[in-house]
Design a protein around this motif. Structure first.
Motif, PDB file in Angstrom:
ATOM      1  N   SER A  36       0.968  -1.351  -0.080  1.00  0.00           N
ATOM      2  CA  SER A  36       0.009  -0.068   0.000  1.00  0.00           C
ATOM      3  C   SER A  36       0.882   1.474  -0.060  1.00  0.00           C
ATOM      4  O   SER A  36       0.452   2.228  -0.523  1.00  0.00           O
ATOM      5  CB  SER A  36      -0.842   0.020   1.322  1.00  0.00           C
ATOM      6  N   MET A  40       1.083   2.228  -5.454  1.00  0.00           N
ATOM      7  CA  MET A  40       0.385   3.434  -6.427  1.00  0.00           C
ATOM      8  C   MET A  40       1.517   4.490  -6.671  1.00  0.00           C
ATOM      9  O   MET A  40       1.508   4.971  -7.625  1.00  0.00           O
ATOM     10  CB  MET A  40      -0.748   4.045  -5.578  1.00  0.00           C
ATOM     11  N   ILE A  43       3.087   2.985  -9.542  1.00  0.00           N
ATOM     12  CA  ILE A  43       2.254   3.155 -10.887  1.00  0.00           C
ATOM     13  C   ILE A  43       2.492   4.612 -11.283  1.00  0.00           C
ATOM     14  O   ILE A  43       2.575   4.868 -12.626  1.00  0.00           O
ATOM     15  CB  ILE A  43       0.754   2.855 -10.499  1.00  0.00           C
ATOM     16  N   ARG A  73      -4.773  -8.822  -2.889  1.00  0.00           N
ATOM     17  CA  ARG A  73      -5.847  -7.932  -2.849  1.00  0.00           C
ATOM     18  C   ARG A  73      -5.420  -6.489  -3.267  1.00  0.00           C
ATOM     19  O   ARG A  73      -6.353  -5.756  -3.920  1.00  0.00           O
ATOM     20  CB  ARG A  73      -6.589  -7.760  -1.320  1.00  0.00           C
ATOM     21  N   ILE A  74      -4.306  -6.000  -2.901  1.00  0.00           N
ATOM     22  CA  ILE A  74      -3.994  -4.398  -3.247  1.00  0.00           C
ATOM     23  C   ILE A  74      -3.902  -4.554  -4.608  1.00  0.00           C
ATOM     24  O   ILE A  74      -4.346  -3.597  -5.104  1.00  0.00           O
ATOM     25  CB  ILE A  74      -3.035  -4.319  -2.555  1.00  0.00           C
ATOM     26  N   THR A  77      -7.338  -4.820  -6.244  1.00  0.00           N
ATOM     27  CA  THR A  77      -8.112  -3.608  -6.266  1.00  0.00           C
ATOM     28  C   THR A  77      -7.780  -2.530  -7.021  1.00  0.00           C
ATOM     29  O   THR A  77      -8.636  -1.879  -7.558  1.00  0.00           O
ATOM     30  CB  THR A  77      -7.955  -3.505  -4.598  1.00  0.00           C
ATOM     31  N   ILE A  78      -6.504  -2.262  -7.037  1.00  0.00           N
ATOM     32  CA  ILE A  78      -6.044  -1.189  -7.903  1.00  0.00           C
ATOM     33  C   ILE A  78      -6.477  -1.502  -9.228  1.00  0.00           C
ATOM     34  O   ILE A  78      -6.845  -0.560  -9.956  1.00  0.00           O
ATOM     35  CB  ILE A  78      -4.372  -0.925  -7.618  1.00  0.00           C
ATOM     36  N   LYS A  80      -8.756  -3.469 -10.610  1.00  0.00           N
ATOM     37  CA  LYS A  80      -9.949  -3.291 -11.042  1.00  0.00           C
ATOM     38  C   LYS A  80     -10.573  -1.976 -10.880  1.00  0.00           C
ATOM     39  O   LYS A  80     -11.483  -1.483 -11.805  1.00  0.00           O
ATOM     40  CB  LYS A  80     -10.746  -4.397 -10.292  1.00  0.00           C
ATOM     41  N   THR A  81     -10.087  -1.136  -9.977  1.00  0.00           N
ATOM     42  CA  THR A  81     -10.553   0.346  -9.890  1.00  0.00           C
ATOM     43  C   THR A  81      -9.965   1.232 -11.005  1.00  0.00           C
ATOM     44  O   THR A  81     -10.919   1.808 -11.635  1.00  0.00           O
ATOM     45  CB  THR A  81      -9.993   0.986  -8.653  1.00  0.00           C
ATOM     46  N   LEU A  82      -8.882   1.026 -11.608  1.00  0.00           N
ATOM     47  CA  LEU A  82      -8.346   1.610 -12.706  1.00  0.00           C
ATOM     48  C   LEU A  82      -9.154   1.229 -13.787  1.00  0.00           C
ATOM     49  O   LEU A  82      -9.442   2.249 -14.762  1.00  0.00           O
ATOM     50  CB  LEU A  82      -6.825   1.172 -12.850  1.00  0.00           C
ATOM     51  N   TRP A  84     -11.984  -0.063 -14.254  1.00  0.00           N
ATOM     52  CA  TRP A  84     -13.321   0.441 -14.216  1.00  0.00           C
ATOM     53  C   TRP A  84     -13.601   1.811 -14.504  1.00  0.00           C
ATOM     54  O   TRP A  84     -14.316   2.217 -15.342  1.00  0.00           O
ATOM     55  CB  TRP A  84     -13.949  -0.268 -12.754  1.00  0.00           C
TER      56      TRP A  84
ATOM     57  N   THR B  60     -15.896  -2.015  -6.561  1.00  0.00           N
ATOM     58  CA  THR B  60     -16.095  -0.990  -7.686  1.00  0.00           C
ATOM     59  C   THR B  60     -17.573  -0.826  -7.870  1.00  0.00           C
ATOM     60  O   THR B  60     -18.118   0.070  -8.277  1.00  0.00           O
ATOM     61  CB  THR B  60     -15.403  -1.522  -8.697  1.00  0.00           C
ATOM     62  N   ALA B 101      -6.674   4.457  -6.438  1.00  0.00           N
ATOM     63  CA  ALA B 101      -6.609   4.238  -7.819  1.00  0.00           C
ATOM     64  C   ALA B 101      -7.398   5.201  -8.477  1.00  0.00           C
ATOM     65  O   ALA B 101      -7.191   5.868  -9.785  1.00  0.00           O
ATOM     66  CB  ALA B 101      -6.830   2.854  -8.242  1.00  0.00           C
TER      67      ALA B 101
END
Ligand SMILES: Nc1ncnc2c1ncn2[C@@H]1O[C@H](COP(=O)(O)OP(=O)(O)OP(=O)(O)O)[C@@H](O)[C@H]1O
Ligand SMILES: [Mg+2]
Lengths: 236, 340
Positions: A36, A40, A43, A73-74, A77-78, A80-82, A84, B60, B101
């Motif tokens: 965490s 990010m 990235i 999971r980190i 999560t990153i 799938k959020t990006l 989406w 999400t 993100a």
């Protein structure tokens, strides 16, 4: 075609941008720093350094596990959020398959290993033939003995890949003798570029909202609950 | 004219995956909560690993729904506020990494919010906060009296020395064989009850605003044990009513004393236990007598939600607070003033 690749499934962190089949940037580290804190920022860095905007990418590849539950999971999560919010396709790749993709041209079995403590491992075995990477032993959670037993039933030499193989090297040599081959250090870290390559070559895009890690292990509380349910059924 | 401020709030500190859009820190535009209670019920409490797994499944979806209901695009937002702590670290990390993100992709600033600041700021979604203000936070993990002299300025004047009030409810409920979460169950039994067992009140030192509920919990256990030893029937209604009477008495008395000592203009209660009918009635009655305005947000804003995080985040944002992409989950985070 611009790809972003993310792997935080275990201690190593790898982030890459691949453009038209060329690695523009790849950051690989293997230090026990919480993802965490690092994922990010890494990235952000690969975008800054390449001058590419997040909205310029065409697809995202992410390591879906197995590995450290929190680590996986980190990254997931990153990713799938990006995917989406940027409205880009998302491709999940097994963390083991991504390691296998580091050493595609070995003529034998590719056996990526991730340590799972108490002499257990996450592992799978793959064959690379005719441009295809095929699972010979499906990814799973095994005791080391169990894995060795399975590997012995094949006639191939086995290339062990992943930094955790060093933990089990002695036992692997004892049991498999000269069938056991060990990958050189540069193949042992997950590389987001290999992950992207595997995603392009071998995988389909996923449904972003429903995409979840491949833990390859049921949570302990759930296992106990299921056991208790079964017992209840036996009695009743 | 000042431009409206739209903040997306995200909360995943325990077992609710939540997202919300709040306008100007005061107006709920959307408020989405995906609860895991059905799944966690199987285990009789929140299992951290299960909580984290569910958050990844939902995150999400809830953010998308919050934006859809708000009829807003990411570019219409001013910032993303997310619970940074305290809570279950694996659970916090899902909200935090989704927030980072999302903020990164949409070039938005990010603000890390203290969960309890969120519970307090839930009040602002109902009516303007007036200072000095006293907040009684009673939840699964906290029992605190916080004095606020202005926005973003917190003074902890009392806290539990052992179990939180909600925790005590849940533990006593387990002793009585009630289902999880126990708070609402005990509340129901107590309300229906036609009598009560007398249990002690933990007042602590005369000046203290601290709380303690573990002694009360032990009294309940001992009481039940003694009756059972003698082969006598334990009336769960009477036990629930007696337990609740003790909790409500202590919470009310200390909150009232603090409100008077600090001469506050407003008292609020927040957190899951503030949903308790008897506690609400008792505080309402006392503060009505004293003519001090007392508010409890509706239940949906008392339990974990993201609107409260967005509300607190709005105030922090306006004070210039910004988080970074290296934000980490802080399970033991302290409530620190952002307005010093
Ligand atoms: N009607 C009620 N009476 C008493 N307790 C209740 C009632 N409804 C809910 N509770 C209790 O509230 C608690 C949950 O509240 P909440 O969701 O605010 O806590 P949390 O988010 O788990 O903890 P924290 O906010 O401190 O991290 C549980 O302990 C539950 O039993
Ligand atoms: Mg809470």
């Amino acid at each position: 075609m611009i790809w972003l690749g993310i792997d935080t499934a275990n201690i190593p962190l790898s982030v890459a941008i691949v453009k038209d089949g060329e690695i523009l940037i790849e950051e690989n580290t293997s230090m026990a720093i919480n993802h965490s804190l690092r994922a990010m920022p890494a990235i952000d860095e690969v975008f800054q350094k390449t001058g590419i905007a997040p909205s310029d990418i065409n697809a995202i590849a992410v390591s879906e596990g197995p590995g450290s539950y929190t680590g996986v999971r980190i990254g997931v999560t990153i990713a799938k959020t990006l995917a989406w919010t940027l409205n880009k396709p998302l491709i999940g790749v097994s963390s083991l398959k991504a390691l296998a993709a580091n050493a595609l041209y070995f003529n034998g079995l590719l056996c990526p290993i991730i340590d799972a403590r108490r002499n257990n491992v996450y592992a799978g075995a793959y064959r690379f033939e005719n441009g295809k990477l095929t699972a010979i032993i499906e990814d799973g959670h095994f005791s080391l003995g169990e894995l060795i037993g399975k590997l012995k039933s094949f006639k191939y030499p086995v290339l062990f890949i992943g930094k955790d193989t060093s933990l089990h090297k002695d036992q692997l040599i004892d049991e498999l003798a000269d069938h056991a081959v060990f990958a050189p250090i540069q193949f042992n870290l997950p590389r987001a570029s290999s992950l992207i390559h595997a995603a392009q070559q071998f995988e389909e895009k996923v449904d972003i909202h429903n995409f979840v890690p491949e833990y390859r292990r049921i949570a302990e509380a759930e296992a106990n609950w299921l056991k208790a349910q079964e017992k209840g059924n036996d009695h009743g | 004219m000042k431009k409206d401020l739209y903040i997306l709030g995200i909360e995943t500190s325990c077992d609710e995956t939540a997202a919300s859009v709040v306008k100007n820190g005061t107006e709920i535009v959307s408020n989405v909560v995906a609860s895991q209670i059905k799944s966690q019920k199987r285990f009789g409490g929140v299992v951290p690993e299960i909580a984290s797994r569910h958050h990844v499944e939902q995150i999400t979806l809830v953010i998308e729904e919050a934006l859809q209901i708000a009829k807003l695009q990411p570019k219409d937002l001013d910032a993303v506020a997310v619970t940074e702590g305290p809570g279950l670290v694996g659970a916090l990390l899902i909200g935090i990494n989704a927030a980072k993100a999302f903020a990164f992709a949409n070039q938005l600033p990010i603000v890390g919010v203290h969960h309890i600041a969120g519970h307090i700021y839930a009040n602002q979604l109902i009516q303007p906060m007036e200072f000095p203000m006293l907040a009684l936070i009673v939840s699964g993990g906290h029992t605190e009296l916080v004095l606020m002299k202005e926005h973003g300025l917190f003074e902890l004047i009392g806290e539990t020395r052992d179990d939180a009030a909600g925790e005590a409810y849940d533990k006593v409920a387990r002793v009585l064989g009630l289902s999880y979460p126990g708070g609402p169950e005990i509340d129901r039994l107590a309300t229906e009850s036609d009598g009560e067992v007398e249990f002690p009140r933990a007042w602590l030192e005369p000046e203290s605003y601290d709380f303690s509920f573990s002694g009360l919990k032990s009294s309940v256990i001992n009481y039940k044990h003694n009756l059972e030893q003698r082969g006598e029937h334990v009336n769960p209604h009477h036990v629930a009513a007696g337990f609740q009477a003790s909790v409500v008495d202590v919470l009310t008395t200390k909150t009232v004393r603090a409100a008077q000592e600090f001469n506050v203009k407003q008292v609020i209660a927040a957190g899951g236990v503030a949903a308790n009918k008897q506690l609400r009635t008792s505080l309402e009655a006392k503060f009505k007598e004293l003519n001090i305005p007392f508010y409890v947000p509706p239940i949906s804003l008392c339990t974990d939600n993201a609107a409260m995080i967005a509300a607190a985040g709005s105030s922090m944002f306006e004070s210039g607070i910004r988080g970074t992409l290296s934000m980490n989950g802080r399970p033991g985070m302290e409530l620190v003033s952002w307005n010093k």
